[in-house]
Design an enzyme around this catalytic site. Structure first.
Site, PDB file in Angstrom:
ATOM      1  N   SER A 243     -48.790 -25.703  54.050  1.00  0.00           N
ATOM      2  CA  SER A 243     -48.179 -25.977  55.368  1.00  0.00           C
ATOM      3  C   SER A 243     -48.623 -24.954  56.409  1.00  0.00           C
ATOM      4  O   SER A 243     -49.008 -25.312  57.532  1.00  0.00           O
ATOM      5  CB  SER A 243     -46.650 -26.014  55.259  1.00  0.00           C
ATOM      6  OG  SER A 243     -46.154 -24.881  54.589  1.00  0.00           O
ATOM      7  N   HIS A 273     -46.155 -28.957  46.755  1.00  0.00           N
ATOM      8  CA  HIS A 273     -45.706 -27.953  47.740  1.00  0.00           C
ATOM      9  C   HIS A 273     -44.212 -28.205  47.996  1.00  0.00           C
ATOM     10  O   HIS A 273     -43.410 -28.119  47.069  1.00  0.00           O
ATOM     11  CB  HIS A 273     -46.594 -28.082  48.985  1.00  0.00           C
ATOM     12  CG  HIS A 273     -46.468 -26.983  49.992  1.00  0.00           C
ATOM     13  ND1 HIS A 273     -45.877 -25.788  49.736  1.00  0.00           N
ATOM     14  CD2 HIS A 273     -46.868 -26.914  51.295  1.00  0.00           C
ATOM     15  CE1 HIS A 273     -45.920 -25.015  50.814  1.00  0.00           C
ATOM     16  NE2 HIS A 273     -46.512 -25.688  51.776  1.00  0.00           N
ATOM     17  N   HIS A 319     -46.658 -20.865  40.199  1.00  0.00           N
ATOM     18  CA  HIS A 319     -47.018 -20.550  41.584  1.00  0.00           C
ATOM     19  C   HIS A 319     -48.482 -20.150  41.651  1.00  0.00           C
ATOM     20  O   HIS A 319     -49.004 -19.549  40.697  1.00  0.00           O
ATOM     21  CB  HIS A 319     -46.148 -19.412  42.143  1.00  0.00           C
ATOM     22  CG  HIS A 319     -46.133 -19.396  43.627  1.00  0.00           C
ATOM     23  ND1 HIS A 319     -47.048 -18.685  44.357  1.00  0.00           N
ATOM     24  CD2 HIS A 319     -45.342 -20.040  44.520  1.00  0.00           C
ATOM     25  CE1 HIS A 319     -46.796 -18.876  45.647  1.00  0.00           C
ATOM     26  NE2 HIS A 319     -45.776 -19.703  45.772  1.00  0.00           N
ATOM     27  N   ARG A 328     -37.146 -15.327  46.268  1.00  0.00           N
ATOM     28  CA  ARG A 328     -36.373 -16.345  47.008  1.00  0.00           C
ATOM     29  C   ARG A 328     -35.469 -17.101  46.026  1.00  0.00           C
ATOM     30  O   ARG A 328     -34.377 -17.530  46.379  1.00  0.00           O
ATOM     31  CB  ARG A 328     -37.329 -17.299  47.739  1.00  0.00           C
ATOM     32  CG  ARG A 328     -38.240 -16.586  48.733  1.00  0.00           C
ATOM     33  CD  ARG A 328     -39.286 -17.516  49.311  1.00  0.00           C
ATOM     34  NE  ARG A 328     -40.195 -18.021  48.281  1.00  0.00           N
ATOM     35  CZ  ARG A 328     -41.146 -18.929  48.488  1.00  0.00           C
ATOM     36  NH1 ARG A 328     -41.317 -19.448  49.691  1.00  0.00           N
ATOM     37  NH2 ARG A 328     -41.935 -19.333  47.509  1.00  0.00           N
ATOM     38  N   ASP A 374     -38.340 -23.435  44.809  1.00  0.00           N
ATOM     39  CA  ASP A 374     -37.832 -24.808  44.734  1.00  0.00           C
ATOM     40  C   ASP A 374     -36.961 -25.068  43.511  1.00  0.00           C
ATOM     41  O   ASP A 374     -36.262 -26.074  43.448  1.00  0.00           O
ATOM     42  CB  ASP A 374     -39.008 -25.787  44.744  1.00  0.00           C
ATOM     43  CG  ASP A 374     -39.759 -25.741  46.060  1.00  0.00           C
ATOM     44  OD1 ASP A 374     -39.096 -25.586  47.099  1.00  0.00           O
ATOM     45  OD2 ASP A 374     -40.990 -25.850  46.049  1.00  0.00           O
TER      46      ASP A 374
HETATM   47  N1  CMX Z   1     -45.570 -27.266  34.608  1.00  0.00           N
HETATM   48  C1  CMX Z   1     -46.619 -27.679  33.859  1.00  0.00           C
HETATM   49  N2  CMX Z   1     -47.880 -27.273  34.047  1.00  0.00           N
HETATM   50  C2  CMX Z   1     -48.087 -26.359  35.011  1.00  0.00           C
HETATM   51  C3  CMX Z   1     -47.039 -25.841  35.813  1.00  0.00           C
HETATM   52  C4  CMX Z   1     -45.738 -26.342  35.584  1.00  0.00           C
HETATM   53  N3  CMX Z   1     -44.703 -25.966  36.303  1.00  0.00           N
HETATM   54  N4  CMX Z   1     -47.555 -24.955  36.670  1.00  0.00           N
HETATM   55  C5  CMX Z   1     -48.881 -24.914  36.435  1.00  0.00           C
HETATM   56  N5  CMX Z   1     -49.207 -25.780  35.442  1.00  0.00           N
HETATM   57  C6  CMX Z   1     -50.527 -26.117  34.948  1.00  0.00           C
HETATM   58  C7  CMX Z   1     -51.364 -26.665  36.105  1.00  0.00           C
HETATM   59  O1  CMX Z   1     -51.092 -28.058  36.323  1.00  0.00           O
HETATM   60  C8  CMX Z   1     -52.770 -26.400  35.616  1.00  0.00           C
HETATM   61  O2  CMX Z   1     -53.094 -27.405  34.676  1.00  0.00           O
HETATM   62  P1  CMX Z   1     -54.621 -27.962  34.571  1.00  0.00           P
HETATM   63  O3  CMX Z   1     -55.436 -26.779  34.138  1.00  0.00           O
HETATM   64  O4  CMX Z   1     -54.521 -29.036  33.521  1.00  0.00           O
HETATM   65  O5  CMX Z   1     -54.990 -28.471  35.912  1.00  0.00           O
HETATM   66  C9  CMX Z   1     -52.606 -25.084  34.891  1.00  0.00           C
HETATM   67  O6  CMX Z   1     -51.212 -24.955  34.575  1.00  0.00           O
HETATM   68  C10 CMX Z   1     -53.028 -23.871  35.708  1.00  0.00           C
HETATM   69  O7  CMX Z   1     -52.344 -23.910  36.951  1.00  0.00           O
HETATM   70  P2  CMX Z   1     -51.987 -22.562  37.729  1.00  0.00           P
HETATM   71  O8  CMX Z   1     -53.280 -21.891  38.089  1.00  0.00           O
HETATM   72  O9  CMX Z   1     -51.002 -21.768  36.956  1.00  0.00           O
HETATM   73  O10 CMX Z   1     -51.234 -23.120  39.005  1.00  0.00           O
HETATM   74  P3  CMX Z   1     -51.876 -23.620  40.385  1.00  0.00           P
HETATM   75  O11 CMX Z   1     -52.124 -22.444  41.238  1.00  0.00           O
HETATM   76  O12 CMX Z   1     -53.008 -24.558  40.154  1.00  0.00           O
HETATM   77  O13 CMX Z   1     -50.682 -24.497  40.961  1.00  0.00           O
HETATM   78  C11 CMX Z   1     -48.426 -24.966  41.445  1.00  0.00           C
HETATM   79  C12 CMX Z   1     -49.511 -23.898  41.437  1.00  0.00           C
HETATM   80  C13 CMX Z   1     -47.188 -24.437  42.166  1.00  0.00           C
HETATM   81  C14 CMX Z   1     -48.940 -26.208  42.227  1.00  0.00           C
HETATM   82  C15 CMX Z   1     -48.113 -25.354  39.974  1.00  0.00           C
HETATM   83  O14 CMX Z   1     -47.571 -24.225  39.312  1.00  0.00           O
HETATM   84  C16 CMX Z   1     -47.162 -26.528  39.860  1.00  0.00           C
HETATM   85  O15 CMX Z   1     -47.615 -27.676  39.896  1.00  0.00           O
HETATM   86  N6  CMX Z   1     -45.804 -26.255  39.757  1.00  0.00           N
HETATM   87  C17 CMX Z   1     -44.815 -27.301  39.727  1.00  0.00           C
HETATM   88  C18 CMX Z   1     -44.606 -27.832  41.136  1.00  0.00           C
HETATM   89  C19 CMX Z   1     -43.895 -26.805  42.024  1.00  0.00           C
HETATM   90  O16 CMX Z   1     -42.923 -26.197  41.620  1.00  0.00           O
HETATM   91  N7  CMX Z   1     -44.397 -26.656  43.261  1.00  0.00           N
HETATM   92  C20 CMX Z   1     -43.723 -25.800  44.256  1.00  0.00           C
HETATM   93  C21 CMX Z   1     -44.494 -24.514  44.584  1.00  0.00           C
HETATM   94  C22 CMX Z   1     -43.796 -23.727  45.662  1.00  0.00           C
HETATM   95  C23 CMX Z   1     -43.969 -24.403  46.989  1.00  0.00           C
HETATM   96  O17 CMX Z   1     -45.093 -24.435  47.506  1.00  0.00           O
HETATM   97  O18 CMX Z   1     -43.008 -24.924  47.501  1.00  0.00           O
END
Ligand code: CMX
Length: 441
Positions: A243, A273, A319, A328, A374
């Site tokens: 964002s 996000h 994250h 937070r 979140d």
């Molecule tokens: N559950 C399951 N798998 C997860 C995970 C979770 N909560 N968090 C990360 N992973 C997985 C990723 O999908 C990725 O899998 P692939 O290698 O198969 O693609 C792997 O772990 C590595 O990811 P990462 O480097 O640890 O995380 P990213 O930087 O790519 O993504 C985020 C960060 C937040 C998108 C991810 O942790 C996620 O999808 N979390 C759940 C959704 C969430 O809570 N989003 C809110 C974030 C805060 C915000 O912006 O508001």
């Protein structure tokens, strides 16, 4: 007004400093940029400027160098409302913009300025009403903000030949108008969609957060406090999140704040996000319903594996930058312990804190198994009667507008140019990758 005077004093100094830095150090490397960065969402690439806040992997966000506990309760405590404890988000906006802690008086002035400008124009209400009521609240929200673009002082003055040094000032005026109205717009979307289109007028005697609570329809003083805390916590998370970066990019084209915030909100609406808060509560409710109440640890663990084995992420955990529990999250947990310790959904959130990180560590994929912001916000909102999950990201958006506006004002103050990184093709990578130096990073 004090904040504007302060900025008029600071911005020319900062502009000169930035110009000097660019001239002296423009060719110094912050790090190596790799093919991994290009394909990997530019994760960790140090190629953006954001002075309002910084996220540290092991500490979380600092707003202008101050931690959340310092601003909530510590030496740098921001002013709060009479009888309240949580920081007034208006004070945080002052801090984000100036880097200085505001006085009570400066915050009062800002609260009064927001109240003075709070009336949502009728045509914005009409734009919202023109959309089918089942349109996602984030779509309604983004469209309503965009509709106000016709009011842009920046766009008008640009047409009239405004000097570059005045850009920040026009951006500031637009931002004041946008922030003053954004709570009324969000509240109207809520009341129209879920409360039979009944509108509650703003109360000019309330602060920004409390007034939002009031317009949503809940005048419980604890809910006022929750709104202040919520709007404070979600406001800014440095420059690279979707964002903030979208807002920054769009405004770099000298698109005004209505365009850039609306675009930033569109990014916030994604499930990876801001939409994660809606997904998170949905997940908690599924658990609650499946096990007929608070599950046991074993049941919760089993549910986590079901989610992961079906190829889904566990919302609210992980994250891109953080490697510890999000401060937070911790602030929201403290609030819950004070106001709703016996709430059943809060108990599930607490249990999830014990179970999910262990499961994610065993799963072995997520770099950060700890909860993010979140993971907690939904249960707080639910407890205070906001039970409509698909509205949750709008709260995030109202708050994030504080950070987006502050970042855009500063960017115009620094006279930063239009963003235009260089893209590369897969064909180019295949041709030259072998001959490129290996990063030392
Ligand atoms: N559950 C399951 N798998 C997860 C995970 C979770 N909560 N968090 C990360 N992973 C997985 C990723 O999908 C990725 O899998 P692939 O290698 O198969 O693609 C792997 O772990 C590595 O990811 P990462 O480097 O640890 O995380 P990213 O930087 O790519 O993504 C985020 C960060 C937040 C998108 C991810 O942790 C996620 O999808 N979390 C759940 C959704 C969430 O809570 N989003 C809110 C974030 C805060 C915000 O912006 O508001």
């Amino acid at each position: 007004m004090k904040l504007k005077e302060k900025l008029a004093e600071l911005i020319p100094q900062w502009r000169a400093e930035v110009a000097q830095i660019r001239k002296t150090y423009g060719n110094r490397k912050t790090m190596d940029c790799t093919i991994g960065h290009a394909y990997g969402g530019m994760r960790g690439l140090k190629a953006l400027i954001c002075d309002t806040s910084e996220v540290f992997p092991n500490e979380g966000v600092k707003f202008r160098g101050y931690t959340i506990p310092e601003l909530r309760k510590g030496d740098a405590k921001l002013p709060s409302a009479p009888g309240g404890e949580e920081p007034l988000p208006e004070g945080l906006w002052y801090l984000l913009l100036t880097g200085e802690l505001p006085t009570e008086e400066a915050v009062k002035e800002l609260t009064a300025e927001f109240a003075k400008r709070a009336t949502v124009p009728q045509y914005v209400i009409d734009v919202i009403r023109a959309m089918p009521v089942d349109t996602h609240p984030m779509t309604q929200f983004s469209a309503a903000i965009l509709a106000m673009q016709k009011e842009s002082i920046f766009a008008k003055r640009y047409q009239e030949g405004m000097r570059r040094e005045e850009y920040w000032e026009a951006m500031f005026e637009d931002s004041l108008n946008l922030l003053a109205r954004i709570t009324g717009i969000a509240a109207y979307i809520y009341r129209r969609k879920y409360k039979d289109d009944t509108f509650i007028a703003p109360d000019p005697n309330l602060d920004w957060g409390a007034n939002f609570a009031h317009m949503l329809g809940n005048d419980d003083p604890a809910f006022y406090e929750l709104m202040r805390l919520y709007l404070f916590l979600h406001s800014d998370h440095e420059g690279g999140n979707v964002s903030a970066h979208t807002n920054f990019l769009v405004s770099s084209a000298l698109s005004d704040i209505y365009y850039s915030v609306s675009a930033g909100l569109d990014g916030l609406a994604g499930p990876l996000h801001g939409l994660a808060n809606q997904e998170c509560l949905r997940w908690i409710m599924m658990l609650y319903e499946k096990f007929g109440g608070v599950p046991t640890k074993e049941q919760l663990e089993e549910f986590c594996w079901e989610t992961l084995n079906s190829g889904q992420v566990i919302p609210g955990y992980g994250h891109a930058v953080l490697r510890v529990t999000d401060p937070r999250y911790t602030a929201q947990r403290e609030f819950a312990l004070k106001y709703m310790a016996d709430d059943e959904l809060f108990k599930i959130v607490s249990l999830a804190y014990e179970v999910v990180p262990q499961v994610l560590m065993k799963h072995g994929k997520a770099k950060n198994p700890w909860p993010n912001v979140d993971a907690h916000s939904g249960v707080l909102l639910y407890h205070f009667g906001i039970k409509e999950f698909d509205f949750y990201t709008v709260f995030f958006g109202v708050s994030r507008a504080l950070g987006m506006t502050a970042q855009a004002i500063l960017a115009r103050g620094y006279l930063l140019p239009i963003e235009r990184p260089k893209s590369i093709t897969t064909r180019w990578v295949k041709e030259v990758a072998e001959s490129l130096p290996v990063s030392e990073g």
